[in-house]
Design an enzyme around this catalytic site. Structure first.
Site, mmCIF file in Angstrom:
data_model
loop_
_atom_site.group_PDB
_atom_site.id
_atom_site.type_symbol
_atom_site.label_atom_id
_atom_site.label_comp_id
_atom_site.label_asym_id
_atom_site.label_seq_id
_atom_site.Cartn_x
_atom_site.Cartn_y
_atom_site.Cartn_z
ATOM 1 N N HIS A 69 7.297 -12.347 8.995
ATOM 2 C CA HIS A 69 7.245 -10.987 8.449
ATOM 3 C C HIS A 69 8.355 -10.841 7.425
ATOM 4 O O HIS A 69 9.454 -11.375 7.604
ATOM 5 C CB HIS A 69 7.403 -9.952 9.576
ATOM 6 C CG HIS A 69 7.063 -8.560 9.151
ATOM 7 N ND1 HIS A 69 7.966 -7.760 8.493
ATOM 8 C CD2 HIS A 69 5.929 -7.840 9.284
ATOM 9 C CE1 HIS A 69 7.397 -6.586 8.249
ATOM 10 N NE2 HIS A 69 6.165 -6.606 8.711
ATOM 11 N N SER A 123 0.817 -1.215 0.000
ATOM 12 C CA SER A 123 0.000 0.000 0.000
ATOM 13 C C SER A 123 0.851 1.265 0.000
ATOM 14 O O SER A 123 0.534 2.239 -0.698
ATOM 15 C CB SER A 123 -0.955 0.005 1.200
ATOM 16 O OG SER A 123 -0.266 -0.236 2.402
ATOM 17 N N HIS A 131 -1.865 -8.854 2.054
ATOM 18 C CA HIS A 131 -1.512 -7.580 2.690
ATOM 19 C C HIS A 131 -2.545 -7.262 3.766
ATOM 20 O O HIS A 131 -2.554 -7.873 4.823
ATOM 21 C CB HIS A 131 -1.420 -6.495 1.618
ATOM 22 C CG HIS A 131 -0.761 -5.222 2.061
ATOM 23 N ND1 HIS A 131 0.017 -5.125 3.190
ATOM 24 C CD2 HIS A 131 -0.772 -3.961 1.522
ATOM 25 C CE1 HIS A 131 0.460 -3.884 3.322
ATOM 26 N NE2 HIS A 131 -0.011 -3.162 2.337
ATOM 27 N N ARG A 156 4.316 -3.871 17.296
ATOM 28 C CA ARG A 156 2.890 -3.535 17.212
ATOM 29 C C ARG A 156 2.036 -4.654 17.814
ATOM 30 O O ARG A 156 0.973 -4.410 18.370
ATOM 31 C CB ARG A 156 2.509 -3.258 15.755
ATOM 32 C CG ARG A 156 3.254 -2.062 15.166
ATOM 33 C CD ARG A 156 3.097 -1.990 13.660
ATOM 34 N NE ARG A 156 3.614 -3.205 13.026
ATOM 35 C CZ ARG A 156 3.390 -3.533 11.754
ATOM 36 N NH1 ARG A 156 2.657 -2.743 10.984
ATOM 37 N NH2 ARG A 156 3.895 -4.633 11.245
ATOM 38 N N ASP A 180 -0.738 -8.520 12.557
ATOM 39 C CA ASP A 180 -2.021 -9.126 12.198
ATOM 40 C C ASP A 180 -2.437 -10.235 13.151
ATOM 41 O O ASP A 180 -3.606 -10.624 13.177
ATOM 42 C CB ASP A 180 -1.954 -9.682 10.773
ATOM 43 C CG ASP A 180 -1.693 -8.601 9.743
ATOM 44 O OD1 ASP A 180 -2.353 -7.551 9.826
ATOM 45 O OD2 ASP A 180 -0.827 -8.792 8.875
#
Length: 343
Positions: free
Chosen positions: A221, A145, A175, A230, A276
Site C-alpha cells: 500500500h 479518485s 486504482h 479494511r 483489495d
C-alpha cells in the site's frame, strides 16, 4: 470520533429515499448505450448526465456569494448520493441480467437496497454491502479518485462534474480495478495448482511469481505500513459467513505466507494485504461473478467520502488547485545530474 445514532441513520435513510428516483432522461441515456460498454463508463456517463439538474450550477449562474457555495453543493451531493445505488443496480441488471430490473424496497436502507436491486437476496449479502460501502468510502485525500474529485471541484465545477471525473480515475487498473485483478490472480493460482493448494505449493507459486518479475496483487500500500484494517473487517465477515468457501481458504492461505515471503524478497515497502486482497472473493461467493462490475460497487462507496469532502471544500472556501509546472531546461538539468558520475 463521533458515530451516528440509530436515529441519525433513520433520518438520512428517509432523506435519501425521498431523493432516489431516477429521472426519465437518465434512463433514456443509459438505454441508448451499448449493453457491453464497460460498467464504469456507463456509471460515469450516468453521473455526468445528472448535471442537467445541478442546483449549484443554477445558483452560481444567478449569482451567489462565496459564503453560500456549500449550501447548493450539499443539495447536489445529497441528490446524487441518493441515486447512486439505483444507477449502479440498473447498469448491473441491464448489462448482465437481461435488462430485467428490481424496484427499490422502501423498508431497506441505502446499502441494503443496492444489494436488493442487484438481485442477490441473501441477508448476508445485504450485510456485506453495508460493510463494503462503508470501508471503501475513502481513506485519505491523496488517492486518485479523491484527489481528482477535489481537483475538479476546486474549479467550482459542481458535484456531478467532479464525481464523474473521480470515477474515471477510479476506473484505472492501478486504482479501483485492483480488486478484480486480485480475484483473477487467485483463480489462476487455483487453476494452476488444482484447487486449494498446500502451504508448500503456495510458497513455491508466490516465489515463482516474484522471481518472474510480477507482483502479488492485493499486497502493499502506498500509505499503510501494516495490515489494512479494511482487509481485517472483510476477513472477519468471511470467517463468520463463508469459512468453507474455497476461494476464501486460498485468500486466507496467501495471508499466512505472503507477508513473510515479501519481507524476504525485500522489494516491497509494505508486505501486508490491503483492502483489495479480499473484496472480490466475497462478491464472488454471493454470485456476483462479473469482474468488470466490481469497481462500480467501489464507486458507489467512494462517492460518500469524496462528496463529503467536496462540501467541506466549498464551506472552507478552498482555492483552485494549480499544480507546479517545470520547464524542459529543468528536465534536462535533472537528467544530467542523474547521469553525472558520483563523487
Amino acid at each position: 470520533g463521533e458515530l451516528p445514532t440509530a436515529a441519525d441513520v433513520a433520518e438520512i435513510t428517509k432523506e435519501w429515499q425521498k431523493r432516489s428516483a431516477l429521472p426519465g432522461y437518465l434512463l433514456d441515456t443509459l438505454k441508448s448505450l451499448p449493453k457491453d460498454m464497460h460498467p464504469m463508463t456507463q456509471f460515469s456517463l450516468a453521473i455526468l448526465a445528472l448535471q442537467k439538474d445541478s442546483i449549484f450550477e443554477q445558483r452560481y449562474r444567478k449569482g451567489m456569494t462565496k459564503m453560500e457555495h456549500w449550501e447548493p453543493m450539499y443539495e447536489d451531493v445529497m441528490n446524487l448520493l441518493a441515486k447512486l445505488p439505483a444507477i449502479a443496480a440498473y447498469i448491473y441488471r441491464r448489462s448482465y441480467k437481461g435488462d430485467k430490473h428490481i424496484p427499490a424496497d422502501s423498508n431497506l436502507d441505502w446499502g441494503g437496497n443496492l444489494a436488493h436491486m442487484t438481485g442477490v437476496e441473501s441477508p448476508a449479502f445485504k450485510e456485506l454491502m453495508r460493510l463494503y460501502l462503508v470501508i471503501h468510502s475513502d481513506h485519505e485525500g491523496g488517492n486518485v479518485s479523491a484527489h481528482t474529485t477535489h481537483l475538479v471541484g476546486s474549479a467550482l465545477s459542481d458535484a456531478y462534474y467532479s464525481l464523474s471525473a473521480g470515477m474515471n480515475g477510479l476506473a484505472g487498473p492501478l486504482h479501483g480495478l485492483a480488486n478484480q485483478e486480485v480475484l483473477r490472480w487467485i483463480m489462476d493460482l487455483m487453476k494452476a495448482l488444482g484447487g486449494v493448494p498446500t502451504k508448500d505449493q503456495l510458497v513455491k507459486y508466490i516465489w515463482d511469481t516474484l522471481n518472474a518479475g510480477k507482483v502479488v496483487p492485493g499486497y502493499g500500500h502506498a500509505v499503510l505500513r501494516k495490515t489494512d484494517p479494511r482487509y481485517v473487517a472483510q476477513r472477519e465477515f468471511g470467517l463468520k459467513h463463508l469459512p468453507d468457501d474455497d476461494i476464501f481458504k486460498v485468500v486466507s492461505a496467501v495471508y499466512e505466507v505472503a507477508p513473510d515471503i515479501l519481507t524476504k524478497h525485500g522489494k516491497t515497502k509494505n508486505p501486508w494485504p490491503n483492502v483489495d486482497a479480499h473484496s472480490g472473493c466475497l462478491l464472488w461467493h454471493y454470485g456476483v461473478t462479473e469482474y468488470d462490475f466490481y469497481t462500480v460497487f467501489f464507486g458507489v462507496s467512494r462517492a460518500m467520502g469524496v462528496l463529503a469532502q467536496l462540501i467541506w471544500s466549498r464551506a472552507l472556501g478552498l482555492p483552485i488547485e494549480r499544480p507546479k509546472s517545470v520547464t524542459t531546461d529543468w528536465v534536462d538539468a535533472q537528467i544530467k545530474a542523474a547521469a553525472a558520475p558520483k563523487p
